[in-house]
Design an enzyme around this catalytic site. Structure first.
Site, short mmCIF file in Angstrom:
data_model
loop_
_atom_site.label_atom_id
_atom_site.label_comp_id
_atom_site.label_asym_id
_atom_site.label_seq_id
_atom_site.Cartn_x
_atom_site.Cartn_y
_atom_site.Cartn_z
N GLY A 16 2.05 15.52 -18.61
CA GLY A 16 2.74 16.18 -19.71
C GLY A 16 2.74 17.69 -19.59
N SER A 18 5.07 19.92 -18.76
CA SER A 18 6.33 20.66 -18.76
C SER A 18 6.44 21.68 -19.89
CB SER A 18 7.52 19.70 -18.84
OG SER A 18 7.42 18.85 -19.96
N ARG A 19 5.54 21.59 -20.87
CA ARG A 19 5.58 22.53 -22.00
C ARG A 19 4.22 22.54 -22.68
NH1 ARG A 19 8.24 17.93 -23.47
NH2 ARG A 19 10.19 18.78 -22.70
N GLY A 22 -0.27 21.73 -21.92
CA GLY A 22 -0.36 21.35 -20.51
C GLY A 22 0.16 22.44 -19.59
N ASP A 73 6.18 8.99 -15.64
CA ASP A 73 5.92 8.35 -16.92
C ASP A 73 4.55 7.70 -16.81
OD1 ASP A 73 5.75 6.73 -19.18
OD2 ASP A 73 7.87 6.16 -19.12
N TYR A 167 -2.49 5.90 -34.34
CA TYR A 167 -2.57 7.14 -33.57
C TYR A 167 -4.03 7.54 -33.35
CZ TYR A 167 -2.36 12.12 -32.45
OH TYR A 167 -2.54 13.34 -31.86
#
Length: 277
Positions: A16, A18-19, A22, A73, A167
C-alpha cells in the site's frame, strides 16, 4: 537522532505504498539511499485516490532512493509471490517488510456487508500474514531484518469493538501476528513490531471516511509516522522486537520535543486516534 543510523542500501517492501503513510515511510528511507519496493494496487489516478505506484516511485527516486513499483493485491498469494521474486531479482534480497496496506470499515454488524467483511479480513489480517510469510526466507538472510505492522496496541475494552467489530478484529489480527512472530523469529534476529499513531493522521482515508476536512485539520501529517518508523527500523533487530510503538513516544525517546511541526494546522486541538484511550 544519531547520524550513524541509516537505511542506506536496505531494501524495503512496502504494501500500500502509493500514498499516505506507506509512501511517506518510503520517502524517508529513500533519503538514506534505500531501495523501495512499492507493492500496491493503484496504477491509474482516481478522483478520490491521488497518486499511483508510478508517481510514488518517481518521488522516491527524486528523494535519493531506488524504486520498484509493482502492482500487487495483497489478497492474492500469487501476486505477493511474484512481487517478492521481482524484488529479490532487482535488489538481491529483502531487509524490511512494512505491512501498511489496509481496508477501513467503521460499520456495525448490521451495516457491514459480507463483501466488506471479507475485504477487511483479507487485506488487513491475511494480507499482512502472507507478505511476511513469503518474505521470511529473505529476511532470514538479511543483516538487520525488520517487520513493521501498522496496527494498534491490543486493548480489549468493549468500546474498541462495539461499533466496528469486524474492522477492529482485522487490525488486532495484525497485532497478534506481532506477538507470535516476534517470538517465533527471535532465533533468526528478525524484529517484528507494530507502530500506531497517537492522533489521527492526515491521509485520504481519514478525509474520505472519518470526517472530511475538519478531521484533516485536527490531524498530524504522515511525516510523524515516517520518522517514527525510520527510528524503529534503524535499531538493532535483535534488541528491538515484540513492541507496540506509538509514534510520538518513539520520537520522544529519540529526543524530539517539537511536535507542533507535525500538525496540519498548528494551534488546533488534535483528534486522538480511535484505538487509544
Amino acid at each position: 537522532m544519531s547520524n550513524k543510523q541509516s537505511l542506506k542500501g536496505k531494501t524495503l517492501l512496502i504494501s500500500g505504498g502509493s500514498r499516505g503513510i506507506g509512501k511517506a515511510i518510503g520517502l524517508r528511507a529513500a533519503r538514506d539511499g534505500a531501495n523501495i519496493v512499492l507493492a500496491a494496487k493503484t496504477t491509474k489516478v482516481r478522483s478520490k485516490l491521488p497518486g499511483t505506484i508510478f508517481s510514488a516511485a518517481e518521488e522516491i527516486e527524486k528523494a535519493g532512493g531506488k524504486a520498484l513499483p509493482l502492482k500487487t493485491d495483497v489478497r492474492s498469494e500469487e501476486q505477493i509471490e511474484k512481487t517478492i521474486h521481482a524484488a529479490v531479482e532487482q535488489f538481491g534480497g529483502i531487509d524490511i517488510v512494512i505491512n501498511n496496506a489496509s481496508a477501513i470499515s467503521l460499520t456495525n454488524t448490521e451495516q457491514t456487508t459480507i463483501k466488506m467483511l471479507d475485504r477487511v479480513w483479507q487485506i488487513n489480517a491475511r494480507g499482512s500474514y502472507l507478505l511476511t510469510k513469503f518474505a521470511l526466507p529473505y529476511l532470514k538472510k538479511a543483516s538487520n531484518p525488520h517487520v513493521l505492522n501498522l496496527s494498534p496496541p491490543i486493548n480489549v475494552a468493549t468500546k474498541h469493538f462495539k461499533d466496528h467489530a469486524a474492522y477492529t478484529a482485522s487490525k488486532y489480527a495484525m497485532s497478534f501476528w506481532v506477538l507470535g512472530m516476534a517470538e517465533e523469529f527471535r532465533p533468526h534476529n528478525i524484529a517484528v513490531n507494530a507502530l500506531w499513531p497517537k492522533t489521527t493522521i492526515a491521509t485520504v482515508a481519514v478525509k474520505n471516511l472519518l470526517g472530511g476536512q475538519p478531521m484533516i485539520e485536527a490531524s498530524r501529517t504522515v511525516e510523524i509516522m515516517a520518522n517514527a518508523a525510520w527510528a524503529i527500523l534503524t535499531k538493532p533487530s535483535q534488541e528491538c522486537t515484540g513492541n507496540f510503538f506509538i509514534d510520538e513516544d518513539v520520537l520522544r525517546d529519540e529526543g524530539v520535543t517539537n511536535f507542533e511541526k507535525y500538525a496540519v494546522k498548528p494551534g488546533t486541538s488534535l483528534h486522538p486516534d480511535l484505538f487509544l484511550d
